[in-house]
Design a protein around this motif. Sequence first.
Motif, PDB file in Angstrom:
ATOM      1  N   VAL A 193       0.881  -1.146   0.000  1.00  0.00           N
ATOM      2  CA  VAL A 193       0.000   0.000   0.000  1.00  0.00           C
ATOM      3  C   VAL A 193       0.934   1.215   0.000  1.00  0.00           C
ATOM      4  O   VAL A 193       1.480   1.580   1.024  1.00  0.00           O
ATOM      5  N   MET A 233      -5.039   9.108   2.131  1.00  0.00           N
ATOM      6  CA  MET A 233      -5.655   7.843   2.552  1.00  0.00           C
ATOM      7  C   MET A 233      -6.962   7.607   1.795  1.00  0.00           C
ATOM      8  O   MET A 233      -7.236   6.479   1.350  1.00  0.00           O
ATOM      9  N   ARG A 237      -7.553   4.393  -0.705  1.00  0.00           N
ATOM     10  CA  ARG A 237      -8.643   3.419  -0.586  1.00  0.00           C
ATOM     11  C   ARG A 237      -9.316   3.174  -1.918  1.00  0.00           C
ATOM     12  O   ARG A 237      -9.692   2.044  -2.246  1.00  0.00           O
ATOM     13  N   TRP A 240      -6.842   1.253  -4.258  1.00  0.00           N
ATOM     14  CA  TRP A 240      -6.638  -0.146  -3.866  1.00  0.00           C
ATOM     15  C   TRP A 240      -7.568  -1.101  -4.622  1.00  0.00           C
ATOM     16  O   TRP A 240      -7.198  -2.243  -4.918  1.00  0.00           O
TER      17      TRP A 240
ATOM     18  N   TYR D 136     -10.808 -13.869  15.352  1.00  0.00           N
ATOM     19  CA  TYR D 136      -9.354 -13.773  15.315  1.00  0.00           C
ATOM     20  C   TYR D 136      -8.832 -14.684  14.219  1.00  0.00           C
ATOM     21  O   TYR D 136      -9.248 -15.834  14.117  1.00  0.00           O
ATOM     22  N   ASN D 138      -5.029 -15.762  12.387  1.00  0.00           N
ATOM     23  CA  ASN D 138      -3.584 -15.603  12.270  1.00  0.00           C
ATOM     24  C   ASN D 138      -3.046 -16.709  11.383  1.00  0.00           C
ATOM     25  O   ASN D 138      -2.630 -17.761  11.864  1.00  0.00           O
ATOM     26  N   GLY D 168      -0.951  -9.623   8.870  1.00  0.00           N
ATOM     27  CA  GLY D 168       0.165  -8.727   8.584  1.00  0.00           C
ATOM     28  C   GLY D 168       0.122  -8.161   7.175  1.00  0.00           C
ATOM     29  O   GLY D 168       1.074  -7.535   6.720  1.00  0.00           O
ATOM     30  N   ARG D 169      -0.983  -8.370   6.456  1.00  0.00           N
ATOM     31  CA  ARG D 169      -1.060  -7.859   5.090  1.00  0.00           C
ATOM     32  C   ARG D 169      -2.022  -6.671   5.036  1.00  0.00           C
ATOM     33  O   ARG D 169      -3.238  -6.842   5.121  1.00  0.00           O
ATOM     34  N   THR D 170      -1.485  -5.493   4.867  1.00  0.00           N
ATOM     35  CA  THR D 170      -2.320  -4.288   4.865  1.00  0.00           C
ATOM     36  C   THR D 170      -3.283  -4.300   3.687  1.00  0.00           C
ATOM     37  O   THR D 170      -4.390  -3.772   3.798  1.00  0.00           O
ATOM     38  N   GLY D 171      -2.876  -4.910   2.584  1.00  0.00           N
ATOM     39  CA  GLY D 171      -3.778  -4.970   1.429  1.00  0.00           C
ATOM     40  C   GLY D 171      -5.045  -5.740   1.763  1.00  0.00           C
ATOM     41  O   GLY D 171      -6.147  -5.317   1.424  1.00  0.00           O
ATOM     42  N   LEU D 174      -7.260  -3.582   3.826  1.00  0.00           N
ATOM     43  CA  LEU D 174      -7.913  -2.533   3.057  1.00  0.00           C
ATOM     44  C   LEU D 174      -9.083  -3.113   2.256  1.00  0.00           C
ATOM     45  O   LEU D 174     -10.144  -2.482   2.147  1.00  0.00           O
ATOM     46  N   MET D 177     -11.833  -3.530   4.768  1.00  0.00           N
ATOM     47  CA  MET D 177     -12.367  -2.194   5.104  1.00  0.00           C
ATOM     48  C   MET D 177     -13.291  -1.688   4.003  1.00  0.00           C
ATOM     49  O   MET D 177     -14.386  -1.194   4.272  1.00  0.00           O
ATOM     50  N   ASN D 178     -12.813  -1.808   2.766  1.00  0.00           N
ATOM     51  CA  ASN D 178     -13.607  -1.291   1.643  1.00  0.00           C
ATOM     52  C   ASN D 178     -14.932  -2.050   1.511  1.00  0.00           C
ATOM     53  O   ASN D 178     -15.941  -1.473   1.123  1.00  0.00           O
ATOM     54  N   VAL D 193       1.461  -3.125  11.727  1.00  0.00           N
ATOM     55  CA  VAL D 193       1.903  -1.809  12.136  1.00  0.00           C
ATOM     56  C   VAL D 193       0.613  -1.057  12.476  1.00  0.00           C
ATOM     57  O   VAL D 193      -0.088  -0.580  11.584  1.00  0.00           O
ATOM     58  N   LEU D 195      -0.473   1.729  13.532  1.00  0.00           N
ATOM     59  CA  LEU D 195      -0.802   3.055  13.032  1.00  0.00           C
ATOM     60  C   LEU D 195      -1.516   2.988  11.688  1.00  0.00           C
ATOM     61  O   LEU D 195      -2.486   3.703  11.437  1.00  0.00           O
ATOM     62  N   PHE D 196      -1.019   2.139  10.804  1.00  0.00           N
ATOM     63  CA  PHE D 196      -1.612   2.057   9.468  1.00  0.00           C
ATOM     64  C   PHE D 196      -3.031   1.504   9.555  1.00  0.00           C
ATOM     65  O   PHE D 196      -3.917   1.925   8.816  1.00  0.00           O
ATOM     66  N   MET D 199      -5.158   4.247  10.673  1.00  0.00           N
ATOM     67  CA  MET D 199      -5.306   5.218   9.595  1.00  0.00           C
ATOM     68  C   MET D 199      -6.348   4.756   8.574  1.00  0.00           C
ATOM     69  O   MET D 199      -7.082   5.561   7.996  1.00  0.00           O
ATOM     70  N   MET D 200      -6.379   3.445   8.348  1.00  0.00           N
ATOM     71  CA  MET D 200      -7.368   2.879   7.414  1.00  0.00           C
ATOM     72  C   MET D 200      -8.773   2.905   7.996  1.00  0.00           C
ATOM     73  O   MET D 200      -9.731   2.620   7.286  1.00  0.00           O
TER      74      MET D 200
END
Lengths: 297, 297, 297, 297
Positions: A193, A233, A237, A240, D136, D138, D168-171, D174, D177-178, D193, D195-196, D199-200
């Motif tokens: 990202v 951001m 989005r 993505w 959960y 993992n 651990g995959r931000t993609g 996202l 989230m979308n 991480v 923070l990211f 932020m999302m």
Amino acid sequence: MQLKFRGIYPYLVTPIRSDGSVNEQVLSALVEHLIQSGVHGLTALGSTGEFAYLNRSQRRTVVQTVARAAHGRVPVIAGVCHAATSEAACQAREYEALGAAGVLAIMDTYFPVDDSQVIAYFKGIAQSVSCPVVLYTNPNFSRVDLSVGALEKLCELPNILYLKDASGRTGRLLSIMNRLGNRISIFSASADVPLFVMMMGGVGWMAGPACLIPRQSVRLYELAVQRKWDEAMALQRVLWEVNRVFKRYNLAACIKAGLKLQGFDVGDPVAPLSPLQAEAFEEIRTVLEHVENAAER
Amino acid sequence: MQLKFRGIYPYLVTPIRSDGSVNEQVLSALVEHLIQSGVHGLTALGSTGEFAYLNRSQRRTVVQTVARAAHGRVPVIAGVCHAATSEAACQAREYEALGAAGVLAIMDTYFPVDDSQVIAYFKGIAQSVSCPVVLYTNPNFSRVDLSVGALEKLCELPNILYLKDASGRTGRLLSIMNRLGNRISIFSASADVPLFVMMMGGVGWMAGPACLIPRQSVRLYELAVQRKWDEAMALQRVLWEVNRVFKRYNLAACIKAGLKLQGFDVGDPVAPLSPLQAEAFEEIRTVLEHVENAAER
Amino acid sequence: MQLKFRGIYPYLVTPIRSDGSVNEQVLSALVEHLIQSGVHGLTALGSTGEFAYLNRSQRRTVVQTVARAAHGRVPVIAGVCHAATSEAACQAREYEALGAAGVLAIMDTYFPVDDSQVIAYFKGIAQSVSCPVVLYTNPNFSRVDLSVGALEKLCELPNILYLKDASGRTGRLLSIMNRLGNRISIFSASADVPLFVMMMGGVGWMAGPACLIPRQSVRLYELAVQRKWDEAMALQRVLWEVNRVFKRYNLAACIKAGLKLQGFDVGDPVAPLSPLQAEAFEEIRTVLEHVENAAER
Amino acid sequence: MQLKFRGIYPYLVTPIRSDGSVNEQVLSALVEHLIQSGVHGLTALGSTGEFAYLNRSQRRTVVQTVARAAHGRVPVIAGVCHAATSEAACQAREYEALGAAGVLAIMDTYFPVDDSQVIAYFKGIAQSVSCPVVLYTNPNFSRVDLSVGALEKLCELPNILYLKDASGRTGRLLSIMNRLGNRISIFSASADVPLFVMMMGGVGWMAGPACLIPRQSVRLYELAVQRKWDEAMALQRVLWEVNRVFKRYNLAACIKAGLKLQGFDVGDPVAPLSPLQAEAFEEIRTVLEHVENAAER
């Protein structure tokens, strides 16, 4: 070495005619279009460029065509890849002579390799050219990973200045930033990202999708440079969604399909890779329109 | 197509001089030695032959040298590998013209491929030559696997006659034997236990270690042909020790090290692959002596 | 410790009523049927027994029921599994007290473990009982692997006498045989090809499918003991078809389905595992008939 | 269901005495300390809590002790995990009765499971309680992954309201989230991480390290809530170093070691897990001091 690579560097596809020859006209037109759209540089012979499916002569034609079309307006980086150090170094020298401002060094291997062999390979490439080298690592597609320790050693070479890490693990990138951030500049890969990479201190985005959405990609970069993180951001989005669609199919086939929709006669992926089916084409058309509209707002 | 591949086919290493040129004298001498030792055929440009680390011209020299040295006394099979169908087909035609009696078809890829693409690739190679094709699959080292379904389709081609499956899974082989045993002949790979493959109905063993222990390998094959399974099992247990040692290191480096110990000046593996350390050399010397003595008994 | 485990040990399923209780009648009837069919022992709470899906009280009932039904005619081995050493040791003591002649020790873990932790776990179990211990390792389903080095250390304990290795890699087994063959006896697992394990020196076969084809499994063992390898191989090829079908589905669900076809009311797999669909039932019926007929010949 | 989980939820370790009993005094003191440090909730029996290594009675003691010590000041979430739906549902009911305000649902399995089985498992847990459920997943440690499709189905249940995704995959996040952002709230996991994730649009951070750096973790959350991204990024870079150290060792052992350094007598990890060596202790001491100083600035 005063040259600095920064910003959006689309990974160019390789337009191929049905007889197997590189379509230089279409490739030149694509280069022109992308430069007009504001991209900061161009990358030839990356994974999106199907480098693994081309022979030596096709690769040479690609680098020469892109360098000529860019005509010094933006830097051209050329992908270099082999399992043997000497062959990769030979490609690197060749591409520099053809006008590449930098090389993207990718390592292939058949047998497992350790850190010292990985270091030897990339060192061999760097020492064969005078231009900057971008190290590339993609543990998902390639058999080689670049450990942080190997990276630290490689940073000691004067022209190893960039890293494109396609591991998709932000934690790994943060470790590299914390340890080597002042010695190597990091480009985000498409699988990542990019906003987060730039937020961590990355310098840009090298990716196939930027062929299709160059203006929006440049906009994302500019928002990051201006530290407008909330706006960035929101755009991220939206962008993505393009990646999400592409992840379901072969990336090169997706970019080629999208470019066809945009009027570039780039041909099909190299066999045995196959072109997308009608349904996937529609999905790509839809997501591109969606992104287009979103970016206009 | 009357030709039948059967028995022990050593995977030849590629002797390379320090200037990068193929050492044709040493390669010819090795071919002579192996034929004198009773092997039934020879395989050039397999994984042990470091095919992935050679350029086009080096590969051509290897096939030509081996074919000339064998001089029709045993069949020579040449490894063919690329990501693009057209390039692989081109190599296959070239090697057949240089004297190869068969081609070992290996598939590389960068992007994931599905069954239809795997079939298209191997079909493309088979249709470009008139000699028999040995399909090769090694899911441990390569990114491509050959499903039993794909294999069934490929068996329909008249010159796809052999399979070398290095998956190391006897269950998979038994499934293939039960389903396609009358349409395709199976060679064992070094990672396997060749005796079991022959017991299931396999026709031989293609492997790097046979470069070093040709007589013992031939003996194992003969015991299998005579269905002396207890004797064969005892020999297999001894021979396995060679494989056990080799598994700890790079296979090509091991075979090159062993051949040096036997007096063949095959040079080092191609950089960035590295030669074995002294300790590993000693381990190989020891296991070869052990096998030599055991086979004498 | 004079007791010797040898031959065919079916992995018993755990018959469960719809209210979740263990069906002791059906389990006892199955034990009786298998003993009448000539099996040499019985294994309760293996993977086929869905041990991971049962609670403490269900497990206890299973061991007690099987021990009572076997009534000393054949040895009963009980599966023991936890992530914590103390809990596993506690299970082992409990099952020995309930009549188990041996325990099959399986290791679970959440965090990665190293050799010293693997050794500590199995040692803890062995020291808590006076009966023999069968080490079990299945790198395909479990998160723990047993290295040859760890195995060598564990062999030093007086009651660690057997290994059931479900890695499916004959090379690994041959390495273990060559190094530890006089200190530990090896049982084949269903994923393997048991004939080869016995040919290498293995002492039998512990597997779920033997619940369904006990006579044929015993016949395979007898042919191996008589060293009639060609006949054994022919039978093995037929029996493999059962495994081939089972590999497509959940193993416990397959054995339960097959037993239902044979008239044992074993109930469904424990939720969320699901019973097989009608089509899979038919496939199992067909392969069992095929094997039945083949064995009659 | 009016309750909303937001912010920093440390994963509590399970303090164990050398006789295997849960140390309720130390656990209560840790709870008090963390609440005084400003955390927004507490998670018992997560992976850091070594849930997989505890028996039923130890788990019950943990939940009861934490709920009593928290005394309604912050929500307590309790981890629930089994391979069988009925056992997991039984744990969930038990923990809700003991005072848990929510359950963290984890799925174990021995056999591979498909989406419908994954859905059935989590649904079974959700329907057995009236409190909110945190899903959960993992994929690095567990054998089960939660596909976006399965997640979409599960979101339809009224009390499945949260997701902790440790991929651990931000993609992937996202994409979730979308697609499901308005139906499920996402907590970051330690491997990510945080923070990211915030932020999302994520709502907080559930992680073991927050046991050791509660104030700094709360500070990071507050900066995110205030959308002070540059400041948050600077703090994130410092905090990442803690994770970087922990990744080299067993996470539970690291948190226990750090807490000992902070004066909490939490005991050793449950055998066969082993306590850290002196060198690792020093590394943890150093990184904690580093983070302490950095946060003071």
